[in-house]
Design a protein around this motif. Structure first.
Motif, PDB file in Angstrom:
ATOM      1  N   LYS B  54       0.829  -1.204   0.000  1.00 29.52           N
ATOM      2  CA  LYS B  54       0.000   0.000   0.000  1.00 29.52           C
ATOM      3  C   LYS B  54       0.867   1.260   0.000  1.00 29.52           C
ATOM      4  O   LYS B  54       0.509   2.266  -0.600  1.00 29.52           O
ATOM      5  CB  LYS B  54      -0.926   0.014   1.222  1.00 29.52           C
ATOM      6  N   MET B  85       1.548   2.058 -13.204  1.00 33.53           N
ATOM      7  CA  MET B  85       1.561   0.927 -12.283  1.00 33.53           C
ATOM      8  C   MET B  85       0.235   0.188 -12.389  1.00 33.53           C
ATOM      9  O   MET B  85      -0.808   0.785 -12.617  1.00 33.53           O
ATOM     10  CB  MET B  85       1.807   1.514 -10.899  1.00 33.53           C
ATOM     11  N   VAL B  87      -2.325  -2.782 -10.478  1.00 29.30           N
ATOM     12  CA  VAL B  87      -2.555  -3.434  -9.189  1.00 29.30           C
ATOM     13  C   VAL B  87      -3.665  -4.465  -9.355  1.00 29.30           C
ATOM     14  O   VAL B  87      -4.702  -4.167  -9.927  1.00 29.30           O
ATOM     15  CB  VAL B  87      -2.993  -2.407  -8.119  1.00 29.30           C
ATOM     16  N   PHE B  89      -5.755  -7.125  -6.893  1.00 32.21           N
ATOM     17  CA  PHE B  89      -6.026  -7.757  -5.611  1.00 32.21           C
ATOM     18  C   PHE B  89      -6.849  -9.008  -5.892  1.00 32.21           C
ATOM     19  O   PHE B  89      -7.923  -8.914  -6.470  1.00 32.21           O
ATOM     20  CB  PHE B  89      -6.837  -6.829  -4.695  1.00 32.21           C
ATOM     21  N   ARG B  92     -10.614  -9.017  -4.768  1.00 33.21           N
ATOM     22  CA  ARG B  92     -11.516  -7.925  -5.113  1.00 33.21           C
ATOM     23  C   ARG B  92     -11.473  -7.750  -6.614  1.00 33.21           C
ATOM     24  O   ARG B  92     -10.520  -8.143  -7.253  1.00 33.21           O
ATOM     25  CB  ARG B  92     -11.059  -6.623  -4.482  1.00 33.21           C
ATOM     26  N   THR B  93     -12.503  -7.130  -7.134  1.00 30.27           N
ATOM     27  CA  THR B  93     -12.495  -6.922  -8.576  1.00 30.27           C
ATOM     28  C   THR B  93     -12.272  -5.448  -8.880  1.00 30.27           C
ATOM     29  O   THR B  93     -12.638  -4.580  -8.108  1.00 30.27           O
ATOM     30  CB  THR B  93     -13.806  -7.398  -9.221  1.00 30.27           C
ATOM     31  N   GLN B  94     -11.611  -5.194  -9.982  1.00 30.44           N
ATOM     32  CA  GLN B  94     -11.516  -3.814 -10.436  1.00 30.44           C
ATOM     33  C   GLN B  94     -12.200  -3.689 -11.784  1.00 30.44           C
ATOM     34  O   GLN B  94     -11.993  -2.746 -12.520  1.00 30.44           O
ATOM     35  CB  GLN B  94     -10.071  -3.359 -10.508  1.00 30.44           C
ATOM     36  N   TRP B  96     -15.962  -3.823 -14.022  1.00 28.02           N
ATOM     37  CA  TRP B  96     -17.321  -3.341 -13.812  1.00 28.02           C
ATOM     38  C   TRP B  96     -18.249  -4.548 -13.725  1.00 28.02           C
ATOM     39  O   TRP B  96     -18.543  -5.191 -14.733  1.00 28.02           O
ATOM     40  CB  TRP B  96     -17.700  -2.359 -14.919  1.00 28.02           C
ATOM     41  N   ASP B  98     -21.381  -5.458 -13.258  1.00 29.97           N
ATOM     42  CA  ASP B  98     -22.649  -5.761 -13.926  1.00 29.97           C
ATOM     43  C   ASP B  98     -22.587  -5.633 -15.444  1.00 29.97           C
ATOM     44  O   ASP B  98     -23.566  -5.912 -16.119  1.00 29.97           O
ATOM     45  CB  ASP B  98     -23.751  -4.828 -13.398  1.00 29.97           C
ATOM     46  N   LEU B  99     -21.449  -5.191 -15.951  1.00 28.54           N
ATOM     47  CA  LEU B  99     -21.373  -4.942 -17.397  1.00 28.54           C
ATOM     48  C   LEU B  99     -20.589  -6.049 -18.099  1.00 28.54           C
ATOM     49  O   LEU B  99     -19.759  -6.718 -17.490  1.00 28.54           O
ATOM     50  CB  LEU B  99     -20.700  -3.592 -17.649  1.00 28.54           C
ATOM     51  N   PRO B 100     -20.861  -6.233 -19.398  1.00 30.30           N
ATOM     52  CA  PRO B 100     -20.078  -7.204 -20.160  1.00 30.30           C
ATOM     53  C   PRO B 100     -18.585  -6.853 -20.071  1.00 30.30           C
ATOM     54  O   PRO B 100     -18.222  -5.677 -20.048  1.00 30.30           O
ATOM     55  CB  PRO B 100     -20.583  -7.038 -21.595  1.00 30.30           C
ATOM     56  N   GLU B 103     -16.768  -4.027 -21.919  1.00 30.83           N
ATOM     57  CA  GLU B 103     -16.953  -2.627 -21.510  1.00 30.83           C
ATOM     58  C   GLU B 103     -15.913  -2.205 -20.480  1.00 30.83           C
ATOM     59  O   GLU B 103     -15.516  -1.044 -20.422  1.00 30.83           O
ATOM     60  CB  GLU B 103     -18.369  -2.416 -20.965  1.00 30.83           C
ATOM     61  N   LEU B 107     -13.509   0.991 -20.833  1.00 34.65           N
ATOM     62  CA  LEU B 107     -13.374   2.026 -19.806  1.00 34.65           C
ATOM     63  C   LEU B 107     -11.919   2.192 -19.370  1.00 34.65           C
ATOM     64  O   LEU B 107     -11.437   3.311 -19.197  1.00 34.65           O
ATOM     65  CB  LEU B 107     -14.251   1.687 -18.600  1.00 34.65           C
ATOM     66  N   LEU B 111      -9.757   5.546 -19.286  1.00 36.46           N
ATOM     67  CA  LEU B 111      -9.169   6.006 -18.025  1.00 36.46           C
ATOM     68  C   LEU B 111      -7.674   6.253 -18.156  1.00 36.46           C
ATOM     69  O   LEU B 111      -7.134   7.188 -17.598  1.00 36.46           O
ATOM     70  CB  LEU B 111      -9.371   4.945 -16.945  1.00 36.46           C
ATOM     71  N   PRO B 139     -21.303 -10.656 -18.689  1.00 38.58           N
ATOM     72  CA  PRO B 139     -21.149  -9.738 -17.542  1.00 38.58           C
ATOM     73  C   PRO B 139     -20.133 -10.302 -16.550  1.00 38.58           C
ATOM     74  O   PRO B 139     -20.098 -11.509 -16.320  1.00 38.58           O
ATOM     75  CB  PRO B 139     -22.548  -9.718 -16.905  1.00 38.58           C
TER      76      PRO B 139
END
Lengths: 269, 313
Positions: B54, B85, B87, B89, B92-94, B96, B98-100, B103, B107, B111, B139
């Motif tokens: 962290k 960089m 990351v 984890f 956990r998910t990074q 989206w 609910d989206l296919p 997408e 994004l 970004l 999804p």
């Protein structure tokens, strides 16, 4: 920042698309949010009918204030619901906020855009319908100026609520248990703004106009909308003071949010 | 050696205030990571692994000491560093949710301001290597854990980061999915020269991927060296756990009795001195055995042994 705006719009659009993938769910949430407003307004109308008038205000006029407050709250919560203490604690607790911090964006922009809540559009629309209905019963003749004042009231009150939510979110990063205090602030303040301020007497009135700017943001412009004379000594131009007051609230909220993040990064979860 | 390490950590400390008083999660560590290194970062739970990561990724401010990643001070230049960089984890998910899946990639492209042509080219390569083609329209929440982890990796490396921080990327994956993740990481490190810092409990991940291993315990680096050296020094001891038919003393040539509990015996033996098969044969020759299992040393075990000062590093 301009090039960033595109990114945040995309994030917000993605959040709306994600909800729209479950249309039935969306419709139910939307309708229930609107219905809550309807029920609360009906309750107020029934109650006010017994009194005939409060502080010289007719029920329909009070309901206009009420409707403006609901509209503002809906608008603020479309973007700010995710800043509520319980939602922020959840983001922190699940580690989602750590991930947000590893993104090349502003954490606030990310959180607000990613959790746009279309449900509160229902609350907004119901509030607007309430305003239109009550204004009609109060015999308001709409002019561009009056519509502008109503919009100003909604925008400023929404900005103030958003600022308070922002400050509360910043505070949440420090305490992670602010839920109750914040709800009293938001809904308590909301409740006050929904009643004519004359019932609070002249000394307190002054305090509330300045100390509780929700009252300022809605009450004073609403006087203009309803074509009412304010209490003695309240000049008409005061309505436009709502904008800088709301701006100050948003700025203070932003500072509190930043302080909260600094605290979070300093201590961690 | 290269004069410009990707990661430089000097006298790094992190103190937390807790209800039971201050805790020093990271108690002064120093290391440098050169471009293209594949570093395993291990240690028991609460040893300070994720606190270090962290601080390197700008999520936490150090209490003292210096940390630089890609020549930047992470907490001060968080957003700029975020572009260079990646990351991941494991739990956990990074993406989206609910989206296919496609997408999410789109994004990420926006970004990280990846030009569309570049994004398409990189995605095409990733889709092939990670077999993502059939998953693009699904999804994210409907993906299996293994599929999702492949997708997470693709999203994390799409911006072509110089450094990749991975936290337990194979946790909960089946053998096949683990192999896919490891193959991908090995190739990424070899072909793109991406520096990888892998935090894991899985000794297998480390032995198969990492050229270098750092072990942290109680906030201090207690080992920093090659995996080979660690294996020769500590990883050679295996344990045969035996349930005897009767409670009796056991002595087997080539093994040391490490522990006894009821009819169960823990027999330690050196991998390069005797094979498990040979040891079992010797054991069965003199004793009646109800059941037996073979334990390989895990990373926490090794950490514990080094920390206790058994067999100095």
């Amino acid at each position: 920042m301009a090039e960033h705006a595109g990114v945040y719009l995309r994030l917000a659009a993605a959040s709306v698309r994600a909800t729209a993938r479950r249309p039935a769910y969306l419709v139910v949430r939307f309708l229930s949010a609107g219905m809550i407003v309807g029920i609360e307004v009906a309750g107020v109308v029934l109650m006010l009918d017994r009194f005939g008038s409060i502080g010289g205000w007719r029920p329909a006029e009070v309901v206009v204030l009420f409707g403006l407050a609901f509209t503002a709250q809906g608008l603020a919560l479309v973007f700010g619901d995710t800043l509520e203490a319980d939602k922020v604690s959840e983001l922190v607790r699940r580690g989602t906020f750590d991930q947000v911090l590893t993104r090349p964006t502003s954490p606030l922009g990310w959180v607000v855009a990613s959790y746009v809540d279309t449900r509160f559009v229902g609350r907004m629309l119901a509030g607007a319908v309430t305003v239109a209905w009550a204004a009609d019963r109060a015999g308001v003749a709409w002019t561009p100026g009056r519509a502008g004042l109503a919009a100003l009231a909604v925008a400023c009150a929404a900005t103030i609520i958003f600022g308070v939510l922002l400050a509360a979110a910043g505070f949440t990063f420090v305490t992670v248990q602010g839920s109750e205090a914040v709800n009293v602030l938001i809904y308590g303040g909301q409740y006050l703004a929904s009643y004519p301020m004359q019932i609070y007497g002249s000394a307190l009135r002054f305090v509330f106009v300045w100390v509780i700017p929700i009252g300022l943001a809605i009450y004073v412009p609403a006087l203009g909308v309803l074509g009412r004379q304010g209490p003695a000594g309240l000049p008409g131009w005061l309505a436009w003071l709502s904008a800088p007051v709301a701006g100050a609230f948003a700025a203070l909220g932003g500072l509190a949010w930043r302080a909260g993040i600094r605290h979070y990064v300093g201590t961690g979860s | 050696m290269n004069p410009h390490p990707v990661i430089e950590v000097e006298g790094l400390r992190k103190r937390f205030r807790t209800r039971r008083g201050p805790v020093e999660a990271v108690a002064g560590i120093d290391f440098r990571v050169q471009p293209g290194e594949f570093v395993g970062y291990a240690g028991p739970n609460g040893a300070g692994k994720s606190t270090t990561v962290k601080m390197m990724s700008g999520i936490l401010l150090p209490s003292a000491g210096r940390v630089e990643v890609c020549g930047m001070v992470p907490y001060r230049e968080r957003k700029r560093l975020a572009r260079r960089m990646g990351v991941v984890f494991g739990q956990r998910t990074q993406l989206w949710w609910d989206l296919p899946l496609e997408e999410s990639f789109e994004l990420v492209g926006h970004l990280y301001r990846i030009p569309p042509a570049e994004r398409a080219a990189r995605l095409a390569r990733l889709e092939e290597v990670l077999a993502l083609g059939p998953l693009l329209a699904v999804p994210v929440r409907s993906l299996s854990l293994g599929q999702r982890m492949r997708a997470e990796l693709a999203a994390a490396v799409l911006p072509a980061p110089e450094v990749l921080f991975l936290d337990e990327p194979t946790i909960g994956l089946d053998v096949e999915a683990k192999a896919a993740v490891r193959d991908f990481l090995r190739e990424l490190n070899r072909d793109q020269g991406t520096t990888v810092i892998l935090t894991t409990h899985d000794l297998d991940d480390i032995t198969r991927l990492c050229s270098r291993l750092m072990i942290i315990d109680h906030g201090r680096l207690i080992y920093d060296g090659t995996v080979e050296a660690l294996r020769t020094a500590y990883g050679t001891t295996r344990v045969l756990v035996v349930d005897l038919a009767e409670d009796e003393p056991v002595q087997v040539q080539g093994a040391v009795l490490a522990r006894a509990e009821g009819r169960r015996r823990w027999l330690e033996f050196a991998r390069d001195e005797v094979s498990a098969a040979e040891l079992i044969a010797r054991l069965l020759a003199g004793h009646e055995v109800a059941d037996l299992t073979l334990e390989e040393p895990d990373i926490e075990d090794i950490v514990r042994r080094i920390y206790r000062g058994e067999a100095p590093p």
